[in-house]
Design an enzyme around this catalytic site. Sequence first.
Site, mmCIF file in Angstrom:
data_model
loop_
_atom_site.group_PDB
_atom_site.id
_atom_site.type_symbol
_atom_site.label_atom_id
_atom_site.label_comp_id
_atom_site.label_asym_id
_atom_site.label_seq_id
_atom_site.Cartn_x
_atom_site.Cartn_y
_atom_site.Cartn_z
ATOM 1 N N HIS A 107 19.070 46.899 66.414
ATOM 2 C CA HIS A 107 19.135 48.209 66.616
ATOM 3 C C HIS A 107 20.187 48.773 67.488
ATOM 4 O O HIS A 107 20.333 50.175 67.481
ATOM 5 C CB HIS A 107 17.904 48.942 66.978
ATOM 6 N N ALA A 108 21.060 48.121 68.150
ATOM 7 C CA ALA A 108 22.018 48.634 68.916
ATOM 8 C C ALA A 108 23.051 49.427 68.558
ATOM 9 O O ALA A 108 23.513 50.140 69.144
ATOM 10 C CB ALA A 108 22.710 47.337 69.688
#
Length: 187
Positions: A107-108
Amino acid sequence: MQVAFLVAPEGVEQIELTDPWQAVRDAGGTPRLVSTKSGRIQAFNHLDKADTFAVDQVVADATVDEYDGLVLPGGVANPDFLRMDEKAVAFAKGFFEAGKPVAAICHAPWTLVEADVVRGRSLTSWPSLRTDIRNAGGTWVDEQVKICDGGPNTLITSRKPDDLKAFCEAFLDVFAGSGSKGAPDDR
């Protein structure tokens, strides 16, 4: 090689922090935990609390010049918190502006979407970010690791914890070529 690991005070996926951290160490590099607050950060194993880790530097006091590369671990809450912090977003964007490599997993890339640095870039992530990346002008691909040199820096991305081995190998190769290299310890 000195590598910044930018994380929120809570919500980072522990294995996406610890495996790349250890890879940097094993490669002879110096990983440093950078967060929006001093003290300790709370890592998670998916939705369950895991270990805590000592913060080395507050993002407000950090400069891109101190580091050879940036690693952005995932976890759903972690990048969601970071993208709401102007200093964290500016710090991440600074690596792009300086031409320094950035590695982001799971999700970064939400933090990178907020920094407006995915336009014209090809990257991968957890599948739920696909639309956000496309709406931000990036090209989303479903690959274990995507290395994109089509911008001011090299961007290395992966989808999920199952990709960690390939992710670590890829970003270490890139960081080593840029003068950078190689999980926080439980200090």
